[in-house]
Each structure stands twice: as structure tokens, then as C-alpha cells.
Write an enzyme that holds these catalytic residues in place. Structure first.
Site, mmCIF file in Angstrom:
data_model
loop_
_atom_site.group_PDB
_atom_site.id
_atom_site.type_symbol
_atom_site.label_atom_id
_atom_site.label_comp_id
_atom_site.label_asym_id
_atom_site.label_seq_id
_atom_site.Cartn_x
_atom_site.Cartn_y
_atom_site.Cartn_z
ATOM 1 N N ASP A 1 0.810 -1.210 0.000
ATOM 2 C CA ASP A 1 0.000 0.000 0.000
ATOM 3 C C ASP A 1 0.852 1.272 0.000
ATOM 4 O O ASP A 1 2.071 1.220 0.218
ATOM 5 C CB ASP A 1 -0.927 0.012 1.225
ATOM 6 C CG ASP A 1 -2.018 -1.045 1.140
ATOM 7 O OD1 ASP A 1 -2.357 -1.453 0.014
ATOM 8 O OD2 ASP A 1 -2.523 -1.461 2.203
ATOM 9 N N TYR B 1 6.774 -10.126 6.314
ATOM 10 C CA TYR B 1 6.614 -8.698 6.565
ATOM 11 C C TYR B 1 7.130 -8.390 7.969
ATOM 12 O O TYR B 1 7.003 -9.209 8.875
ATOM 13 C CB TYR B 1 5.145 -8.285 6.499
ATOM 14 C CG TYR B 1 4.601 -8.066 5.108
ATOM 15 C CD1 TYR B 1 4.594 -6.798 4.534
ATOM 16 C CD2 TYR B 1 4.067 -9.122 4.374
ATOM 17 C CE1 TYR B 1 4.085 -6.587 3.258
ATOM 18 C CE2 TYR B 1 3.555 -8.920 3.089
ATOM 19 C CZ TYR B 1 3.568 -7.645 2.547
ATOM 20 O OH TYR B 1 3.071 -7.443 1.283
#
Length: 246
Positions: free
Chosen positions: A52, A112
Site C-alpha cells: 500500500d 513482513y
């Protein structure tokens, strides 16, 4: 037809995200444009997944096809970096792959990490590379909450309303949390993630660590499958796509 994998590091602060969109600057669009120019043919870059707006990567993975075999990969690597380095992007590696390789569908694990600076002073060297929180967080409570997120489950609580994944079921392989000198690092490992899943989980772990929620309430919210009960997602600036494993 020849297929190549590229590994990319980037600072996501000034981009709308990895993926090409109708408006705004994306990492995918910029690299794709430069590769097309350097290889003198239209290149389509396929990423391992989207990140994002504001999210960073230490090793995003992507692939592209071209009609001619690249004779000097190191020369291409230097050339593309010449055009993108000043935009906060580095192409780390380009390597030839067979046509069965797919940056997204061949991935076995995505890693992540989320960084929290839990201290009075804002970071300067790592500005916009983490979430600055002054209130003292209970890291042990955070670790206890993380255990409730492991395994295969419905992660609808942590799923963005704009997520277009077919299923909210995911398998969280591992969550590791370490803390040192006011810096908290949370590392998540799964084959795939829902849109905003990691940031939403971090937001909920933060509520738990601040003792806004107890462990019982945290567990109830995890199991509720109701997005409306989720804590506000952690800001994008603390999130890094660390690695994609094939």
C-alpha cells in the site's frame, strides 16, 4: 521468450504503493517504464503482491518477460538503478528464470516486518520508517496476543473493506516479536496476506500492549470476524515487505 526475476528495495513514502493505478506514482510503473526504454520493447512487470501507499520493501520480488535474451545483466542493473535510485528505489538483483516461475503464484512464504519506536523522542535517522509511540507498551502482552493469531483461521477482522481476495482464510506460520532500546520489531510469516491485514493486526496488538484491551477481549475480537471491532490499523510508514521465499 525469456523470463527474469528482479529483487527491489524501496522507500514507499512518496508513492501510491507498488501497484499501477489510474492516478499517482507507483513503484511498478516507474521500473516498468525504465525497463521498457532500456530493453527497447514493452515490458510488463508482475509483482509478488501489492504494497500500500507509504509501505516500504527491503526485497520485493517481481518478474518480466522479454523477447531477447539479456546479454549483460550487470549493465542493465546499473542502467536501471541510474534512473531510479534518486527516487528511493534500488534494483538489487536481476536473474534469469524459467517460464514456470511466477513472482506471485510461485511464492511459498512472504515475510513482513513492522517497526515501532516506543520512546519519548521521535526518530530522526529512521524518520518515516516506523510508528512512534510514547506510551509504554507491554511487549509480553503483545507476544501473548500474537500467539492467538497463529495457525489457519478466518482473518476477516483484519481485512480491509476494499480487499478483493476470494477468501479471508489464511495461515499465519509465525509471528516473532523482539524489543531492544525502545525499538520493537514484529515479524509476520505467511504464504499470503489480506489487504491491510498486517497493519490491522499490529493496531490490535498495540491496543492490547497499551492495556486498552485485555487478552480475553483481544481473543474475542480475533474470533469475531467483524472488521468494525478492529482497532485502527497501524500507519503504513512502519511496514516493510522484507522477503518473498520461493
Amino acid at each position: 521468450m525469456y523470463r527474469y526475476q528482479i529483487l527491489i528495495e524501496y522507500i514507499g513514502t512518496n508513492f501510491i504503493g507498488w501497484q499501477i493505478q489510474s492516478k499517482g506514482k507507483s513503484i511498478q510503473k516507474l521500473i516498468q517504464k525504465k525497463l521498457s526504454k532500456l530493453l527497447n520493447e514493452k515490458i510488463s512487470l508482475v509483482g509478488s503482491g501489492r504494497t500500500d501507499s507509504g509501505v516500504h520493501a527491503t526485497e520485493q520480488s517481481a518478474h518480466f518477460d522479454c523477447n531477447k535474451k539479456i546479454q549483460n545483466i550487470n549493465k542493465l542493473l546499473k542502467s536501471v538503478n541510474h534512473f531510479v535510485n534518486n527516487r528511493g528505489i534500488s534494483v538489487l538483483k536481476i536473474k534469469k528464470r524459467n517460464l514456470r516461475f511466477h513472482a506471485r503464484f510461485s511464492a511459498k512464504l512472504r515475510i513482513y516486518k513492522y517497526i515501532i519506536f516506543n520512546r519519548l523522542s521521535k526518530p530522526s535517522i529512521e524518520k518515516q520508517r516506523g510508528w512512534h509511540l510514547i506510551k509504554k507498551l507491554d511487549v509480553n502482552l503483545m507476544k501473548a496476543g500474537a500467539k492467538k493469531l497463529l495457525g489457519t483461521r478466518d482473518f476477516s477482522t483484519f481485512r480491509s473493506s476494499s480487499c478483493n481476495a476470494k477468501s479471508p482464510i489464511r495461515t499465519m506460520k509465525s509471528i516473532k516479536i523482539k524489543s531492544s532500546k525502545g525499538r520493537i520489531e514484529i515479524k509476520f510469516q505467511s504464504k499470503s496476506f489480506l489487504q491491510q491485514q498486517v497493519r490491522s493486526m499490529v493496531g490490535c496488538l498495540k491496543y492490547l500492549a497499551e492495556k486498552k484491551w485485555d487478552l480475553k477481549k483481544f481473543n474475542q475480537i480475533v474470533k469475531s470476524k467483524q472488521r468494525i471491532l478492529c482497532a485502527p490499523p497501524a500507519p503504513a510508514e512502519g511496514l516493510f515487505l522484507e522477503k518473498v521465499i520461493y
